[in-house]
Design an enzyme around this catalytic site. Structure first.
Site, PDB file in Angstrom:
ATOM      1  N   SER A  60       0.969  -1.221  -0.086  1.00  0.00           N
ATOM      2  CA  SER A  60       0.214  -0.073   0.077  1.00  0.00           C
ATOM      3  C   SER A  60       0.827   1.257   0.000  1.00  0.00           C
ATOM      4  O   SER A  60       1.959   1.313   0.455  1.00  0.00           O
ATOM      5  CB  SER A  60      -1.002   0.038   1.212  1.00  0.00           C
ATOM      6  OG  SER A  60      -1.678  -1.097   1.136  1.00  0.00           O
TER       7      SER A  60
HETATM    8  N1  SAH Z   1      -0.464  -5.504   4.372  1.00  0.00           N
HETATM    9  C1  SAH Z   1       0.504  -5.628   3.170  1.00  0.00           C
HETATM   10  C2  SAH Z   1      -0.412  -5.418   1.806  1.00  0.00           C
HETATM   11  C3  SAH Z   1      -1.217  -6.448   1.390  1.00  0.00           C
HETATM   12  S1  SAH Z   1      -1.990  -6.354  -0.080  1.00  0.00           S
HETATM   13  C4  SAH Z   1       1.872  -5.009   2.988  1.00  0.00           C
HETATM   14  O1  SAH Z   1       2.049  -4.306   3.969  1.00  0.00           O
HETATM   15  O2  SAH Z   1       2.737  -5.259   2.252  1.00  0.00           O
HETATM   16  C5  SAH Z   1      -3.166  -7.477   0.308  1.00  0.00           C
HETATM   17  C6  SAH Z   1      -2.895  -8.856   0.703  1.00  0.00           C
HETATM   18  O3  SAH Z   1      -4.218  -9.420   1.075  1.00  0.00           O
HETATM   19  C7  SAH Z   1      -2.488  -9.491  -0.660  1.00  0.00           C
HETATM   20  O4  SAH Z   1      -1.204 -10.284  -0.211  1.00  0.00           O
HETATM   21  C8  SAH Z   1      -3.506 -10.539  -0.550  1.00  0.00           C
HETATM   22  O5  SAH Z   1      -2.910 -12.041  -0.934  1.00  0.00           O
HETATM   23  C9  SAH Z   1      -3.862 -10.802   0.729  1.00  0.00           C
HETATM   24  N2  SAH Z   1      -5.343 -11.402   0.950  1.00  0.00           N
HETATM   25  C10 SAH Z   1      -6.427 -11.265   0.196  1.00  0.00           C
HETATM   26  N3  SAH Z   1      -7.419 -11.842   0.955  1.00  0.00           N
HETATM   27  C11 SAH Z   1      -6.952 -12.672   1.826  1.00  0.00           C
HETATM   28  C12 SAH Z   1      -7.687 -13.443   2.725  1.00  0.00           C
HETATM   29  N4  SAH Z   1      -8.830 -13.843   2.794  1.00  0.00           N
HETATM   30  N5  SAH Z   1      -6.991 -14.028   3.718  1.00  0.00           N
HETATM   31  C13 SAH Z   1      -5.687 -13.601   3.979  1.00  0.00           C
HETATM   32  N6  SAH Z   1      -4.668 -12.905   2.916  1.00  0.00           N
HETATM   33  C14 SAH Z   1      -5.722 -12.283   1.905  1.00  0.00           C
END
Ligand code: SAH
Length: 215
Positions: A60
């Site tokens: 993000s």
């Molecule tokens: N917080 C992260 C950004 C994540 S992007 C950082 O600092 O880099 C969103 C993430 O959520 C992705 O990696 C995606 O695979 C994950 N995601 C989506 N749905 C999910 C679920 N149901 N359970 C766990 N992870 C999930």
């Protein structure tokens, strides 16, 4: 390229964008964002922009991370659940501001990379799990705070159920084709209070654990 000066400049930019929580700002300043992005994007690590981390996922934008962290109102004693570990950047910052962070990711390779970064940085109060974060983490519930970094049309009921009374959950609410808003839910004795923090654009919250072939 990255130096402490880049991080100091990033914090100045966050301040001028309205982030005032000094402990959140110093936690952000202490985590080198360039270690969480692929080599090809290292020189852009300190731009205020989202960056790709593989598997169709993104790290993000710093202002969004800072708004989420400030909105959680952390004092350092919290047990926090993060859904969507991704690169681990957001969790690494939160680890400086909470007692313990439980973080769930559905893409195993992303989680493995995030774990290696936590080890390299000496982050030892983050507990990880590969799985579907929509179910929360029942064995560790209830949580003081929940931070969801992927969007869905409605907040998953399991997550709301795993929040303590007085607890706060922040998540992007909305679909992929229309506007999403970052919403802060506060659990009251009866029901929830909700408040919109800002307009955002996040990848979708998806069910289940990703298969190796998934992009
Ligand atoms: N917080 C992260 C950004 C994540 S992007 C950082 O600092 O880099 C969103 C993430 O959520 C992705 O990696 C995606 O695979 C994950 N995601 C989506 N749905 C999910 C679920 N149901 N359970 C766990 N992870 C999930």
């Amino acid at each position: 390229m990255s130096t402490p000066a880049h991080r100091a400049r990033q914090v100045l930019a966050l301040r001028s964008a309205g982030i005032t929580d000094t402990s959140a700002l110093s936690a952000i300043e202490n985590v080198p964002r360039e270690l969480f992005v692929p080599d090809a994007f290292r020189d852009r690590a300190y731009e205020d922009t989202a960056l790709p981390i593989g598997y169709g996922q993104t790290l993000s934008q710093p202002l969004v991370v800072a708004t989420m962290i400030q909105g959680l109102g952390l004092v350092g004693r919290e047990k926090l659940l993060e859904v969507g570990t991704g690169s681990g950047y957001h969790a690494a910052i939160l680890s400086n501001l909470c007692r313990r962070v439980y973080t769930i990711e559905r893409h195993r390779p992303l989680l493995a990379d995030a774990e290696a970064r936590f080890d390299a940085l000496g982050v030892n109060n983050v507990v990880t799990r590969a799985g579907d974060g929509m179910n929360g983490w029942p064995e560790q519930a209830p949580f003081d705070r929940i931070s969801v970094t992927a969007a869905s049309d409605t907040p998953p009921q399991h997550l709301l159920d795993q929040l303590k009374i007085g607890g706060i959950m922040i998540m992007p609410v909305g679909g992929q084709s229309r506007l999403q808003q970052l919403v802060r839910f506060t659990r009251k004795e009866e029901g929830f209070e909700s408040e919109v923090l800002m307009d955002v654009r996040f990848v979708p919250l998806l069910p289940g654990v990703a298969e190796a072939a998934d992009a």
